[in-house]
Write an enzyme that holds these catalytic residues in place. Structure first.
Site, mmCIF file in Angstrom:
data_model
loop_
_atom_site.group_PDB
_atom_site.id
_atom_site.type_symbol
_atom_site.label_atom_id
_atom_site.label_comp_id
_atom_site.label_asym_id
_atom_site.label_seq_id
_atom_site.Cartn_x
_atom_site.Cartn_y
_atom_site.Cartn_z
ATOM 1 N N SER A 1 1.311 3.689 -2.196
ATOM 2 C CA SER A 1 2.526 3.415 -2.967
ATOM 3 C C SER A 1 3.521 2.591 -2.160
ATOM 4 C CB SER A 1 3.158 4.730 -3.410
ATOM 5 O OG SER A 1 4.354 4.504 -4.123
ATOM 6 N N GLY B 1 2.449 -1.030 -2.041
ATOM 7 C CA GLY B 1 2.747 -1.737 -3.284
ATOM 8 C C GLY B 1 4.205 -2.112 -3.407
ATOM 9 N N HIS B 2 5.113 -1.205 -3.035
ATOM 10 C CA HIS B 2 6.542 -1.521 -3.096
ATOM 11 C C HIS B 2 6.911 -2.623 -2.096
ATOM 12 C CE1 HIS B 2 6.729 2.271 -5.326
ATOM 13 N NE2 HIS B 2 7.928 1.907 -5.734
ATOM 14 N N GLU B 3 6.332 -2.586 -0.921
ATOM 15 C CA GLU B 3 6.616 -3.624 0.068
ATOM 16 C C GLU B 3 6.107 -4.979 -0.407
ATOM 17 O OE1 GLU B 3 7.995 -5.579 3.307
ATOM 18 O OE2 GLU B 3 8.441 -3.513 2.711
#
Length: 542
Positions: free
Chosen positions: A475, A478-480
């Site tokens: 997760s 993915g955010h990075e």
């Protein structure tokens, strides 16, 4: 005289007696010698418009008439209005069962309308036009290239259907458990690397780049779920066919639930011999379990009937990231509802653009110019702190609008198009008391994907804590990736912020603050609003 007064020929008009609310008044009047007509008690209160009930009416009719008369008597107004005080709590009290606060949702939109109106008036005063053209030029740029690229990306995912048919019907070395899973994983890695770098190679604007990146991650998760679930079903089908000749076939259970190592060590070797004596019963049970695994929950689709292009296209349009053989459906498309959902999508995009143009971009541009002129470290820190404070309210509104446009309107529109019946895309995340609860309720489609394809897949081979750590790592990555595509910088701030949620959750669930919902919820909201502004300041200015 008596016959004329009390007989059938009595023509005197008397007012209808009114039954007192308190029956003790009648008793007092009788005790004092006052004459109380006998029909006063029988008739009760009346408005004068009711039809008299015959004395020989059925008891049910008399009960209804008595209840209506009593209700009208209680509703009569007194000369001085009384207020009925009862023990009750306010709507916002923690003990209140009241949960309908839709009026605040309407107030939210009225506040946004006021913001848009005041922005229009200010722009007309400054420039003579209600809107500035700079942001709209960014949005309209690369639209044609974006459309063709997005279409090509969607079509490229269709190779998964052909690969699944090859894994099922191909030679033995291409089955899913052997070369199939390796080939599928390699294809997904190359596919993701290509489409993530595609906007960078074409030097698109950040708006087009963010859209393609979000769609890329969505399609990647869909493709992964489709491939790995159908790969599992292909192996299940092979095993079911092998049970036609069960002499040398494993009798392991079709579904293996995670169990503790201590329980596995405590199993005795005699269990194997006891199970061997019941081989025939277990064989029938195993066949039934495998056949159930190959059949949809609704019982209308069985693998491999789903390996068709139409089924895959339907899955692409369904607002879910986890593939199933069959989904619950509605009766049809509600075209008016679809129109309002689509209109709301474009309206939220307009508001997001206006907020970015009026309240975010000017603040960042001014802060970037001041940072170049600042020399002392304290001055730079003060500029960053001031920038963060200016972005708190705009990012709070942006956060709420992003939530609405994705989970309420966009997914709702695709659910309407595909007649997808399960519209539970989010839960009451605004009542979250820690970040783990927020991650489960804020984005339910992604939560289901991570739980099914990351956590449970890791839980099969690893402990619970390690599986949870891997889930947070995926997760955070993915955010990075999303933040890197927006700012075209890979700084790792978002990754570190996501991983810091684990010790924060451990602290919030400790005995020191556990159970203090108001405090934990206030900390959640404060960290959410402050975190968004801090991330924007760091990525854009540092």
């Amino acid at each position: 005289m008596q016959n004329g007064t009390h007989g059938d020929g009595d023509n005197l008009l008397r007012p209808r007696p009114v039954r007192p609310v308190n029956s003790r008044i009648l008793k007092t009047q009788s005790d004092e010698g006052l004459h109380v007509p006998s029909d006063a008690i029988a008739s009760g209160a009346s408005s004068g418009r009711s039809t008299p009930v015959p004395s020989d009416a059925p008891p049910s009719v008399q009960s209804i008439s008595s209840a209506r008369k009593q209700a009208r008597a209680q509703a009569k107004h007194r000369n001085f209005h009384r207020i009925n005080y009862t023990p009750r709590v306010s709507h916002f009290d923690p003990q209140s069962d009241y949960r309908d606060f839709r009026g605040f949702f309407i107030l939210f939109w009225i506040g946004l309308f006021i913001m848009v109106l005041t922005t229009f008036l200010r722009n007309i005063k400054d420039t003579g036009y209600p809107l500035r053209a700079s942001m709209w030029k960014i949005l309209s740029k690369n639209v044609v290239q974006l459309g063709f690229s997005d279409g090509a990306m969607v079509l490229s995912t269709g190779l998964s259907v052909r690969l699944q048919k090859m894994y099922r019907n191909g030679p033995e070395y291409l089955r899913w458990r052997r070369a199939g899973i390796v080939a599928q994983s390699l294809y997904q890695v190359l596919w993701l690397a290509l489409w993530v770098n595609w906007p960078f190679m074409l030097q698109w604007t950040w708006t087009a780049q963010v859209f393609l990146t979000l769609h890329t991650l969505t399609l990647f998760m869909k493709m992964h779920s489709y491939a790995f679930y159908n790969g599992f079903l292909s192996e299940t089908e092979r095993r079911l066919r092998s049970l036609d000749k069960p002499e040398n076939v494993s009798m392991a259970a079709a579904v293996r639930y995670p169990s503790s190592p201590m329980r596995e060590k405590g199993m005795k070797s005699e269990d194997f011999f006891e199970e061997k004596t019941e081989r025939r019963d277990e064989l029938d049970q195993l066949r039934g379990d495998l056949a159930t695994e190959l059949t949809s929950m609704l019982g209308q689709v069985t693998y491999p009937q789903n390996l068709t292009w139409s089924n895959y296209c339907d899955f692409i349009f369904c607002p879910t990231l986890c593939y199933e053989l069959e989904y619950p459906r509605t009766g049809g498309i509600r075209w008016l509802e679809l129109f309002w959902k689509a209109l709301a999508v474009f309206g939220c995009i307009f508001l997001l653009t206006l907020l970015s143009e009026e309240f975010i971009v000017p603040v960042l541009a001014d802060s970037a110019m001041r940072l170049q002129q600042a020399q002392a470290l304290s001055d730079k820190g003060l500029i960053l702190a001031e920038t963060t404070s200016f972005l708190l309210f705009p990012f709070m509104v942006v956060f709420l609008l992003v939530f609405l446009v994705i989970f309420e309107y966009l997914l709702g529109a695709f659910a309407e198009i595909s007649c997808f019946a399960d519209r539970h895309f989010y839960s009451d995340w605004w009542n979250s008391s820690d970040w783990l609860e927020f991650s489960r309720e804020w984005n339910i489609p992604v939560h289901h994907f991570l739980r099914r394809h990351v956590y449970f897949a890791s839980r099969t081979y690893m402990s619970n804590s390690v599986a949870m750590l891997i889930t947070f790592l995926v997760s955070a990555f993915g955010h990075e990736l999303i933040m890197g595509c927006i700012t075209k910088k890979l700084r790792g701030y978002g990754f570190v912020a996501m991983m810091l949620q684990l010790p924060i959750v451990a602290l919030q669930r400790s005995k020191l603050v556990r159970g203090r919902w108001v405090f934990n919820n206030a900390c959640f909201w404060a960290s959410m609003i402050l975190g968004l502004s801090v991330m924007c300041s760091l990525y854009c200015l540092v």
